[in-house]
Scaffold this active site. Structure first.
Site, PDB file in Angstrom:
ATOM      1  N   ASN A  38       0.861  -1.190   0.000  1.00  0.00           N
ATOM      2  CA  ASN A  38       0.000   0.000   0.000  1.00  0.00           C
ATOM      3  C   ASN A  38       0.896   1.237   0.000  1.00  0.00           C
ATOM      4  O   ASN A  38       1.611   1.443  -1.001  1.00  0.00           O
ATOM      5  CB  ASN A  38      -1.107  -0.034   1.060  1.00  0.00           C
ATOM      6  CG  ASN A  38      -0.708  -0.379   2.458  1.00  0.00           C
ATOM      7  OD1 ASN A  38      -0.371  -1.508   2.753  1.00  0.00           O
ATOM      8  ND2 ASN A  38      -0.750   0.571   3.358  1.00  0.00           N
ATOM      9  N   ASP A  39       0.943   2.037   1.047  1.00  0.00           N
ATOM     10  CA  ASP A  39       1.558   3.365   0.955  1.00  0.00           C
ATOM     11  C   ASP A  39       3.036   3.365   0.548  1.00  0.00           C
ATOM     12  O   ASP A  39       3.805   2.524   1.014  1.00  0.00           O
ATOM     13  CB  ASP A  39       1.532   4.058   2.324  1.00  0.00           C
ATOM     14  CG  ASP A  39       0.219   3.936   3.029  1.00  0.00           C
ATOM     15  OD1 ASP A  39      -0.745   3.460   2.426  1.00  0.00           O
ATOM     16  OD2 ASP A  39       0.165   4.317   4.209  1.00  0.00           O
TER      17      ASP A  39
HETATM   18  C1  FRU Z   1      -2.741   4.438   4.943  1.00  0.00           C
HETATM   19  C2  FRU Z   1      -2.425   3.575   6.143  1.00  0.00           C
HETATM   20  C3  FRU Z   1      -1.505   4.313   7.092  1.00  0.00           C
HETATM   21  C4  FRU Z   1      -0.826   3.195   7.816  1.00  0.00           C
HETATM   22  C5  FRU Z   1      -0.696   2.157   6.745  1.00  0.00           C
HETATM   23  C6  FRU Z   1      -0.782   0.738   7.237  1.00  0.00           C
HETATM   24  O1  FRU Z   1      -3.077   3.730   3.806  1.00  0.00           O
HETATM   25  O2  FRU Z   1      -3.616   3.195   6.781  1.00  0.00           O
HETATM   26  O3  FRU Z   1      -2.139   5.232   7.950  1.00  0.00           O
HETATM   27  O4  FRU Z   1       0.405   3.567   8.342  1.00  0.00           O
HETATM   28  O5  FRU Z   1      -1.720   2.393   5.812  1.00  0.00           O
HETATM   29  O6  FRU Z   1      -0.438  -0.167   6.242  1.00  0.00           O
END
Ligand code: FRU
Length: 499
Positions: A38-39
């Site tokens: 993800n991020d």
């Molecule tokens: C955003 C998020 C962040 C967190 C991460 C966990 O997409 O929810 O706030 O650190 O993903 O994977």
């Protein structure tokens, strides 16, 4: 020392990523080495390269205990995978190494700050989450978590702020010396806020101010904040959860926004002037920026939406990809974004058309492809046209369309026919500046995505598509008649993503 958990992840990614061919990945967008991402995290410049870490669960295509994956690039199109950088292997981050950032210290070491998550089942059966900020030091390849972790915890929070939603530290050099860090939070009014911390050396941090909060106006928890100067403004960028749609500016769910204003370093007050969505498309979240040595501010984001994660094709071998990095600038009250100029170094075959009249659906010789950078400019005739539509990734059954309506000055991106067979949102619209039917659309197509930039980056719209790669047609049509000019380049990497 590499922990058993990190070594396991490194062995796993090395073994199983070998089964993913280059053609199964995008040509020039970064995907996880294996499994889920993800991020983007730790987007930074270090020792002559751009480093990008990412939220990573190597073992499946679903979100799971968060590790940090790692890749580097010299040009933003070729990415070289490095071994996973962090695993959730300490008591204070057992629940995951959540998002964070990286910077270079004066002694040449790379400092990483991330959110360590802990979870407990309480005696009354309730579930408690604790989020703290932790540091690790590295050399661009291996990272050692610091014995003093966590460096920011509940005792550093102002009253009324939550330790269960205290995450995503973004560090940056402070203009006054030392470092600043913005961290997302959720206050006891249940809505989002960003806290600012300062450190002289990067290791000891203190709370400075509540930079901004939304009092339930813009979503709930504000995730993944970033804070930077652009033009003569200070920009606070956040990713709010549980947003309610606001006209065409913000959509429901996980959204992204620029809070544009001025920060007074004497009083520590951020005066917000305006807000702007970061991307108006379907798949865009958790953007993060870095500053290049030449002064450009570059942004990258997760090109996905939490609500559409179920759309992965059954044969997928990875899940989640990053946007193509974008250069930010500020003009006439808006933040503008365009693909980084490095892409021009990889332009292959060029096709140009000037002022051709378009009415019923046409295809043009040489205009097709799934890995292209194409700019289309429209000039209205004396009798104005009503609508204009471009279909890309088009085949006998599929297409993705980008249409412009002159009456409403709206741009619409639709992937309803792109081959995604889940019933979630597939279309989104945004306003563009009314220029009497004149519009410039730059379209970046990679194998599994489309990114549209209107009028030199005044609006951007991003979406993931999983259309079969044989669908590489492009067509144009207008309701009424319009003059179209076009410049299209095939993207040629001359070599592919390195292992
Ligand atoms: C955003 C998020 C962040 C967190 C991460 C966990 O997409 O929810 O706030 O650190 O993903 O994977």
């Amino acid at each position: 020392m590499i922990s058993e958990k990190l070594q396991k992840a490194r062995d796993y990614e090395e073994k199983y990523s070998a089964f993913i061919t280059d053609e199964e990945r995008p040509l020039f967008h970064l995907t996880p080495r294996i499994g889920w991402t993800n991020d983007p995290n730790g987007f930074s410049y270090y020792k002559g390269e751009c480093h990008l870490f990412y939220q990573y669960h190597p073992y499946s295509l679903q979100w799971g205990p968060m590790h940090w994956g790692h890749a580097v690039s010299k040009d933003f199109l070729h990415w070289k995978y490095l071994p996973a950088a962090l695993a959730p292997d300490e008591d204070y981050d057992k629940g995951g190494c959540f998002s964070g950032s990286a910077l270079e210290l004066p002694d040449g070491r790379q400092l990483v700050m991330y959110t360590g998550v802990r979870q407990f089942l309480c005696p009354d059966g309730s579930h408690q989450v604790i989020q703290n900020q932790c540091l690790a030091l590295g050399d661009g390849l291996n990272y050692e978590k610091l014995p003093g972790n966590p460096v920011l915890d509940v005792k550093d929070l102002p009253k009324g702020f939550s330790v269960a939603d205290f995450r995503d530290p973004k560090m940056m050099p402070s203009p006054e010396g030392g470092y600043d860090c913005v961290i997302g939070n959720r206050t006891d009014d249940t809505s989002g806020a960003v806290l600012l911390f300062h450190s002289e050396d990067g290791f000891t941090w203190r709370f400075v101010t509540i930079l901004d909060r939304c009092h339930n106006e813009y979503g709930k928890m504000w995730e993944c904040p970033d804070f930077f100067a652009l033009g003569d403004r200070d920009i606070l960028m956040v990713s709010p959860q549980d947003m309610s749609a606001l006209g065409m500016e913000f959509h429901n769910g996980n959204s992204t926004m620029f809070l544009i204003g001025h920060y007074d370093r004497g009083t520590h007050k951020f005066l917000r002037e305006t807000v702007q969505a970061v991307d108006y498309g379907l798949d865009f979240y958790a953007p993060q920026t870095m500053e290049l040595p030449d002064g450009r501010r570059i942004m990258i984001a997760w090109m996905q939406n939490w609500d559409t994660c179920g759309g992965q094709p059954s044969e997928a071998k990875w899940f989640g990809q990053m946007t193509f990095p974008r250069e930010l600038s500020f003009r006439e009250g808006r933040v503008l974004q365009l693909p980084v100029r490095e892409i021009q170094g990889f332009y292959g075959h060029k096709v140009v058309y000037s002022n051709i009249p378009v009415r019923e659906e046409v295809t043009l010789r040489g205009v097709y492809g799934r890995t292209i950078d194409m700019t289309v400019t429209l000039k209205p005739l004396s009798n104005p046209y009503k609508q204009f539509r471009i279909k890309v990734a088009s085949g006998s059954q599929h297409y993705t369309s980008i249409s412009y309506c002159t009456e409403s000055s709206t741009l619409r991106l639709s992937r309803s026919h792109s081959g995604l067979n889940r019933d979630f949102v597939h279309e989104r619209e945004c306003f563009v500046r009314d220029r009497g039917g004149e519009i410039k659309l730059r379209i970046l197509l990679d194998r599994f995505s489309v990114e549209v930039f209107a009028n030199d980056g005044e609006q951007a719209m991003s979406a993931v598509i999983y259309t079969p790669l044989t669908a590489d047609g492009i067509s144009f049509e207008a309701q009424g008649k319009v003059l179209m000019s076009l410049e299209k380049y095939e993207i040629c990497l001359g070599g592919t993503l390195e292992e």
